[in-house]
Structures are given as structure tokens and as C-alpha cells.
Design an enzyme around this catalytic site. Structure first.
Site, PDB file in Angstrom:
ATOM      1  CG  ASN A  15      -1.872   1.152   1.225  1.00 50.46           C
ATOM      2  OD1 ASN A  15      -1.604   2.216   0.676  1.00 50.46           O
ATOM      3  ND2 ASN A  15      -3.018   0.942   1.843  1.00 50.46           N
ATOM      4  CG  ASP A  38      -8.462   1.338  -8.510  1.00 54.84           C
ATOM      5  OD1 ASP A  38      -9.319   1.981  -9.155  1.00 54.84           O
ATOM      6  OD2 ASP A  38      -8.755   0.567  -7.583  1.00 54.84           O
ATOM      7  CB  THR A 113       2.669  -4.219 -18.383  1.00 58.12           C
ATOM      8  OG1 THR A 113       1.662  -3.528 -19.135  1.00 58.12           O
ATOM      9  CG2 THR A 113       3.850  -3.297 -18.125  1.00 58.12           C
ATOM     10  CD  GLU A 115      -4.852  -4.053 -17.047  1.00 58.14           C
ATOM     11  OE1 GLU A 115      -5.975  -3.693 -17.447  1.00 58.14           O
ATOM     12  OE2 GLU A 115      -4.697  -5.058 -16.346  1.00 58.14           O
TER      13      GLU A 115
END
Length: 144
Positions: A15, A38, A113, A115
């Protein structure tokens, strides 16, 4: 350095909002990557976006002067948010796309990557921006 032969690379899964400041010393990083973060679509959650006014100071602290910050997303709204905040920060300057043509990291964030490959398969759009960490203008000595 030989291409593909990194000697000092690390990937952290944590985090960032809680722990980033505990991991790095001043000017320790050469590069930092924010790939397909995100988007936190709800306005009330924009404060949780990985690039925001508060955390840009941490990233500037950890990046050495001349260090590079890479960003890429498939969400145009998030891209606009990121570039707006990075453009406004005095310790980051945008690197023009022409300078990035031969940068292997710029190519990698678009093609290597998981993604980015997923976005490619789905015929989606990718929005990238790259910034250089500059010296603090307040610390520059005026010429006499």
C-alpha cells in the site's frame, strides 16, 4: 548496462499510501513506473489515486534529479488527472514523445506489461506520459 540485464531492480507490492516513505531515501530511484493504476472513478475516491498532490512530493523526494516517472493508463480521465497534477508540480517536467522513441522503458510500458497486452487484445486505447525530475527551483542560486 546491457539491455535486459538490470542489476538493481525491485518490484514492491504494498500500500503505497501507507508505506512509500519508509522504503526510499532521498534521490535513491532512477525510475518509477505507474502502469494502469486503479482509476478510482468516484469523485470522493480521487484522493486515493496513486498520483495526487500529496504523493507527488514523496515521488519527487525518492527520484534523483534527472530521474524518470513513467505513467500509462487506458482511462482517459485518469490520464488527464495524472498529467494535470504532474504538469502543475514544480519538480517534474514532461518529456516530449520525440525524446522517448528510443527509450526501452517507454516501449515496455506500452507492450510488455500484462495489462498493456490485455488492452491491446481488447483494442483499447493507451495514454502515456513521462516526466523528468528536475532540480528544485527554490534551491538554484541566482547568478551574480
Amino acid at each position: 548496462r546491457q539491455e535486459g540485464k538490470a542489476k538493481n531492480a525491485c518490484v514492491l507490492l504494498c500500500n503505497v499510501m501507507k508505506h512509500f516513505a519508509h522504503y526510499f531515501n532521498k534521490g535513491q530511484l532512477d525510475k518509477i513506473f505507474f502502469t494502469f493504476a486503479d482509476p478510482h472513478f468516484k469523485k470522493g475516491n480521487h484522493r486515493r489515486r496513486i498520483i495526487n498532490e500529496s504523493f507527488l512530493a514523496y515521488y519527487a523526494f525518492a527520484l534523483k534529479v534527472g530521474g524518470i516517472c513513467y505513467t500509462i493508463t487506458d482511462v482517459k480521465d485518469l490520464y488527464d488527472w495524472q498529467t494535470e497534477h504532474l504538469d502543475a508540480h514544480p519538480l517534474f517536467e514532461r518529456i516530449p514523445e520525440e525524446e522517448l522513441a528510443s527509450d526501452p522503458c517507454y516501449k515496455a510500458i506500452h507492450e510488455a506489461t500484462d495489462e498493456s497486452k490485455k488492452v491491446e487484445r481488447l483494442n483499447g486505447s493507451k495514454f502515456a506520459a513521462v516526466y523528468r525530475r528536475v532540480a528544485d527551483p527554490a534551491l538554484k542560486k541566482p547568478k551574480t
